[in-house]
Write an enzyme that holds these catalytic residues in place. Structure first.
Site, PDB file in Angstrom:
ATOM      1  N   ILE A   1       0.825  -1.213   0.000  1.00 35.61           N
ATOM      2  CA  ILE A   1       0.000   0.000   0.000  1.00 35.61           C
ATOM      3  C   ILE A   1       0.858   1.261   0.000  1.00 35.61           C
ATOM      4  CG2 ILE A   1      -0.232  -0.044   2.524  1.00 35.61           C
ATOM      5  CD1 ILE A   1      -3.129   1.110   2.084  1.00 35.61           C
ATOM      6  N   CYS A   2       0.332   2.284  -0.644  1.00 34.35           N
ATOM      7  CA  CYS A   2       0.879   3.630  -0.629  1.00 34.35           C
ATOM      8  C   CYS A   2       2.251   3.692  -1.299  1.00 34.35           C
ATOM      9  CB  CYS A   2       0.901   4.157   0.806  1.00 34.35           C
ATOM     10  SG  CYS A   2       0.976   5.954   0.941  1.00 34.35           S
ATOM     11  N   HIS A   3       3.317   4.013  -0.568  1.00 36.21           N
ATOM     12  CA  HIS A   3       4.669   4.105  -1.121  1.00 36.21           C
ATOM     13  C   HIS A   3       5.388   2.752  -1.157  1.00 36.21           C
ATOM     14  CE1 HIS A   3       3.956   8.365  -0.272  1.00 36.21           C
ATOM     15  NE2 HIS A   3       4.948   8.633  -1.101  1.00 36.21           N
TER      16      HIS A   3
ATOM     17  N   SER B   1      -2.734  -0.847  -3.199  1.00 38.30           N
ATOM     18  CA  SER B   1      -3.693   0.190  -2.865  1.00 38.30           C
ATOM     19  C   SER B   1      -2.967   1.521  -2.759  1.00 38.30           C
ATOM     20  CB  SER B   1      -4.387  -0.172  -1.546  1.00 38.30           C
ATOM     21  OG  SER B   1      -5.681   0.356  -1.497  1.00 38.30           O
TER      22      SER B   1
END
Length: 180
Positions: free
Chosen positions: A105-107, A158
């Protein structure tokens, strides 16, 4: 199922660790905190220090084959530290080579880019990683959650903390399918 949660000694976005961790526990799984150093990791709420969490296993000693799946929480600094650690990168790559499911998720996809496992895959992330993913041979999409079934394993990605509910539900479904 034992699920490895790989994080650096500092820089993980706390909610991106704690929400998936709790979802895994609630789903009957055994989450295991894996890091590059023994002791505790320092989580963050964006740029502010948050809680600390005890490390269960060190990446250089942890056997990827002892886990059924891998979760890579984000935070800006966390994946940047991980991608500079050869053992962490090899740990991630091993999940792909063994055909085990991975969620990021994210970075966190920065670590996937460094592990050279993005090529030919479709994934999402924090928008600033879009060019890195494309340059690594992946296709970036702006979706709440993306499941890529390219290759021997499934990859769930995500974008951000606002997507955590969908991220957790999806990776739990995918991990259950893979375990069956």
């Amino acid at each position: 199922m034992r699920i490895a949660f790989l994080v650096a000694p500092e820089g993980v976005e706390q909610v991106e660790l704690t929400d998936p961790w709790q979802a895994a526990k609630d789903g009957g799984h055994e989450p295991v905190l894996v890091s590059t150093k023994q002791g505790e990791i320092q989580a963050f709420n964006h740029l502010d220090k948050a809680d600390t969490f005890p490390v269960d296993e060190v990446v250089g000693e942890a056997a990827p084959g002892s886990f059924g799946a891998l979760v890579l929480p984000g935070g800006v600094a966390n994946p940047d530290f991980l991608r500079m650690d050869d053992k962490a990168v090899a740990f991630v790559r091993d999940f792909f080579e063994q055909g085990r499911p991975v969620a990021a998720i994210c970075h966190a996809p920065w670590t996937l880019v460094e592990a050279d496992v993005v090529r030919g895959r479709t994934l999402t992330s924090w928008p600033s990683l879009r060019t890195d993913i494309r340059n690594a041979g992946g296709t970036w999409v702006d979706e709440q959650v993306q499941v890529c079934d390219h290759g021997a394993n499934k990859l769930v990605t995500s974008r951000k903390p606002d997507d955590l509910k969908a991220f957790c539900e999806t990776f739990l479904d995918v991990f259950a399918e893979e375990a069956a």
